[in-house]
Design a protein around this motif. Sequence first.
Motif, PDB file in Angstrom:
ATOM      1  N   ASN A   1       0.836  -1.196   0.000  1.00  0.00           N
ATOM      2  CA  ASN A   1       0.000   0.000   0.000  1.00  0.00           C
ATOM      3  C   ASN A   1       0.876   1.254   0.000  1.00  0.00           C
ATOM      4  N   VAL A   2       0.849   1.961  -1.107  1.00  0.00           N
ATOM      5  CA  VAL A   2       1.609   3.207  -1.234  1.00  0.00           C
ATOM      6  C   VAL A   2       0.680   4.391  -1.036  1.00  0.00           C
ATOM      7  N   ASN A   3      -0.232   4.602  -1.981  1.00  0.00           N
ATOM      8  CA  ASN A   3      -1.208   5.703  -1.881  1.00  0.00           C
ATOM      9  C   ASN A   3      -2.646   5.253  -2.149  1.00  0.00           C
TER      10      ASN A   3
ATOM     11  N   GLY B   1       2.583  10.914   5.961  1.00  0.00           N
ATOM     12  CA  GLY B   1       1.825  12.169   5.942  1.00  0.00           C
ATOM     13  C   GLY B   1       2.001  12.945   4.647  1.00  0.00           C
ATOM     14  N   ARG B   2       2.337  12.255   3.573  1.00  0.00           N
ATOM     15  CA  ARG B   2       2.492  12.910   2.267  1.00  0.00           C
ATOM     16  C   ARG B   2       2.335  11.861   1.173  1.00  0.00           C
ATOM     17  N   PRO B   3       1.933  12.285  -0.026  1.00  0.00           N
ATOM     18  CA  PRO B   3       1.831  11.316  -1.119  1.00  0.00           C
ATOM     19  C   PRO B   3       3.206  10.849  -1.570  1.00  0.00           C
ATOM     20  N   VAL B   4       3.252   9.631  -2.053  1.00  0.00           N
ATOM     21  CA  VAL B   4       4.494   9.040  -2.565  1.00  0.00           C
ATOM     22  C   VAL B   4       4.161   8.398  -3.913  1.00  0.00           C
TER      23      VAL B   4
ATOM     24  N   VAL C   1       8.457   4.083  -5.540  1.00  0.00           N
ATOM     25  CA  VAL C   1       8.573   2.933  -4.637  1.00  0.00           C
ATOM     26  C   VAL C   1       8.942   1.686  -5.432  1.00  0.00           C
ATOM     27  N   GLN C   2       8.339   1.527  -6.580  1.00  0.00           N
ATOM     28  CA  GLN C   2       8.626   0.383  -7.455  1.00  0.00           C
ATOM     29  C   GLN C   2      10.115   0.285  -7.777  1.00  0.00           C
ATOM     30  N   GLU C   3      10.707   1.424  -8.137  1.00  0.00           N
ATOM     31  CA  GLU C   3      12.117   1.408  -8.535  1.00  0.00           C
ATOM     32  C   GLU C   3      13.053   1.297  -7.336  1.00  0.00           C
TER      33      GLU C   3
END
Length: 254
Positions: A200-202, A229-232, A237-239
């Motif tokens: 789970n990223v965003n 507390g911020r979008p990623v 994340v994949q890389e």
Amino acid sequence: MTNAPALTDAAAPRLAAPNRVLAVRRLGLVPYEPAWALQEELLAATVAIKTGNRQAQAAGTAPAPTPNHLLLCQHPHTYTLGKSGKPEHLLLDAAGLARHGATYHRINRGGDITYHGPGQLVGYPILDLDNFRPDIHWYLRTLEEAVLLTLAGYGLRAGRIAGLTGVWLGWEEGASNPRKICALGVKCSRWVTMHGFALNVNPDLGYFGHIVPCGIADKAVTSLAQELGRPVPVEEVQERLLPHLLQLLGATTA
């Protein structure tokens, strides 16, 4: 009593050298069913090679190397139920699924119900574990470790909870708020894997409220964005995750 003669080099079974190269496909946002069909196709092709290799060994001819694949993607809103899951852990009926723009699939991995959706990094390794280590528990721990190292790069101290597959925050014994950030569910056929992990990223975590995630009713679900507390970006994340997985497997990319 005489000893049986030793096999000569010509008569000894011939083994394929382990292939530790991964063909990586970055699929982006793709519906669940085509991704599942692609996994099944790749797995079947690899199993067919392994079947042919057994025949080649019996004939004393050279076997062919088996391939390894890694599919990285996101899905539209989707719920999947594993072989050991309980249908009642989906809390939506057909009308509710339609209202939320979600699909539902009963599939052939292990585990219970989980959610896939935009903002979640999904990885499907189709690996011949005979190229690495034919041990499903080692394989699951390797996937978890790649996620743990990735999250550590964002300053998060994630871990494991005994008896529960996946990666957690608040995992320490006695912690008041254990929350799952990555789910795992795999299938293995003749040591060839499919399905994999969902980090789970965003994602919209509200969609987890329509299931009993992985059949666990007393623990929460979280995301990288919620913890930081911020979008990623999922692609970021994949890389970051890919090199960790390659290193742990002792693999390279094609």
